[in-house]
Design an enzyme around this catalytic site. Structure first.
Site, short mmCIF file in Angstrom:
data_model
loop_
_atom_site.label_atom_id
_atom_site.label_comp_id
_atom_site.label_asym_id
_atom_site.label_seq_id
_atom_site.Cartn_x
_atom_site.Cartn_y
_atom_site.Cartn_z
N PRO A 2 0.83 -1.21 0.00
CA PRO A 2 0.00 0.00 0.00
C PRO A 2 0.86 1.26 0.00
CG PRO A 2 -0.80 -1.58 1.61
CD PRO A 2 0.52 -2.10 1.12
N GLU A 3 0.45 2.24 -0.79
CA GLU A 3 1.18 3.51 -0.83
C GLU A 3 0.57 4.49 0.17
OE1 GLU A 3 2.62 4.77 -4.61
OE2 GLU A 3 2.39 2.80 -5.51
N LYS A 52 4.08 5.61 5.02
CA LYS A 52 3.44 4.30 5.10
C LYS A 52 3.26 3.83 6.54
CE LYS A 52 5.26 3.11 0.54
NZ LYS A 52 5.97 2.13 -0.30
N ARG A 121 13.50 9.79 10.76
CA ARG A 121 14.17 9.06 9.68
C ARG A 121 13.40 9.14 8.37
NH1 ARG A 121 14.57 4.95 13.81
NH2 ARG A 121 13.03 3.66 12.71
N ASN A 162 5.56 2.27 -5.86
CA ASN A 162 5.92 1.93 -7.24
C ASN A 162 5.00 2.58 -8.28
OD1 ASN A 162 7.86 0.71 -8.72
ND2 ASN A 162 7.04 -1.36 -8.58
N ARG A 254 12.88 -3.45 -7.36
CA ARG A 254 11.47 -3.16 -7.64
C ARG A 254 11.28 -2.96 -9.14
NH1 ARG A 254 8.55 -1.32 -3.29
NH2 ARG A 254 6.80 -1.79 -4.66
#
Length: 265
Positions: A2-3, A52, A121, A162, A254
């Site tokens: 999931p984005e 995310k 981060r 992606n 990816r």
């Protein structure tokens, strides 16, 4: 995976359904039982997302941190809920609604300093009001790394996956292999603005709509329940703009899709 728009959509849903009231927090699977007991019955103050990562802030100051990873998913239901089915890591039950979480990469209770350390981060999230695109630009403009990899680096930009990576680069005619420092500031500003707009549509509609209305025709989407894309998962198919076969390669593990003509090197 999931984005970012999916996590923001979940955060808003959980804010509406659970915030401001006590919430039962259980772990039918058992793997989250000790942490669940720390927040069970507490008032959920706020639900929010960063990239995310999903955060549930409780009145005690403790925070439930969820990262869905590749396989995690929430299943929403009305109360009373049916008995749990499968490996339910976390069950939340409010006054009118409940939700089951299965298969996350992370589901844990953290203290505020631990949350702050994770957020430190992460790069700016296009969906957050406090996002600073200059922070990402400083990293990108100094890097030899391809922009296609930088967009997927959560330490540079949080929440882009992606699909958004492939589609936003196509929409701006940028070769995924171009080094970050090869972008102009105007190109970066346009990319950022487009990510903000596209991801907001994703939050509102629940799906990634990336094809402009005038181009939304021709070959069907790569899956029945997905809107059309320009290049994502269209390897070998004709580009919707120029007809050139969409190219495919692998970048840092990816799948990568682009049009060699519309995104020249």
């Amino acid at each position: 995976m999931p984005e970012g728009h999916t996590l923001h959509r979940l955060a808003r849903l959980h804010q509406r359904r659970f915030a401001g009231s006590p919430v039962r927090v259980l772990s039918p699977q058992g793997r989250f039982s000790e942490d669940a007991a720390l927040v069970d019955g507490r008032v959920l103050v706020k639900s929010e997302a960063w990239g995310k990562h999903l955060w549930h802030h409780y009145e005690s100051g403790l925070v439930v941190h969820v990262h869905l990873g590749l396989y995690g998913a929430f299943t929403e239901a009305a109360v009373p809920m049916e008995p749990p089915v499968g490996q339910v890591r976390m069950r939340m039950v409010g006054a009118e609604f409940g939700t089951d979480l299965r298969g996350p990469t992370a589901c844990e209770v953290l203290h505020p300093p631990q949350v702050a350390a994770i957020e430190a981060r992460l790069g700016p999230d296009p969906l957050r009001k406090d996002a600073d695109p200059d922070k990402a630009w400083k990293r990108i403009s100094a890097s030899k790394t391809p922009i296609g990899a930088l967009l997927m680096d959560q330490a540079v930009i949080a929440g882009v996956g992606n699909v958004y990576r492939a589609e936003v680069l196509f929409r701006h005619g940028i070769d995924p292999d171009r080094p970050g420092r090869g972008l102009s500031r105007d190109e970066w500003d346009a990319l950022w603005a487009d990510l903000v707009a596209l991801m907001k549509v994703g939050v509102r509609r629940g799906k990634m709509h990336v094809v402009r209305p005038e181009d939304d025709h021709g070959d069907p989407a790569y899956a029945k329940d997905r809107p059309r894309t320009y290049v994502y998962r269209r390897a070998g198919s004709p580009c919707r703009i120029c007809g050139t076969p969409v190219a495919h390669s692998v970048m840092k593990g990816r799948n990568l899709f682009w049009c060699p003509s519309c995104q020249p090197s």
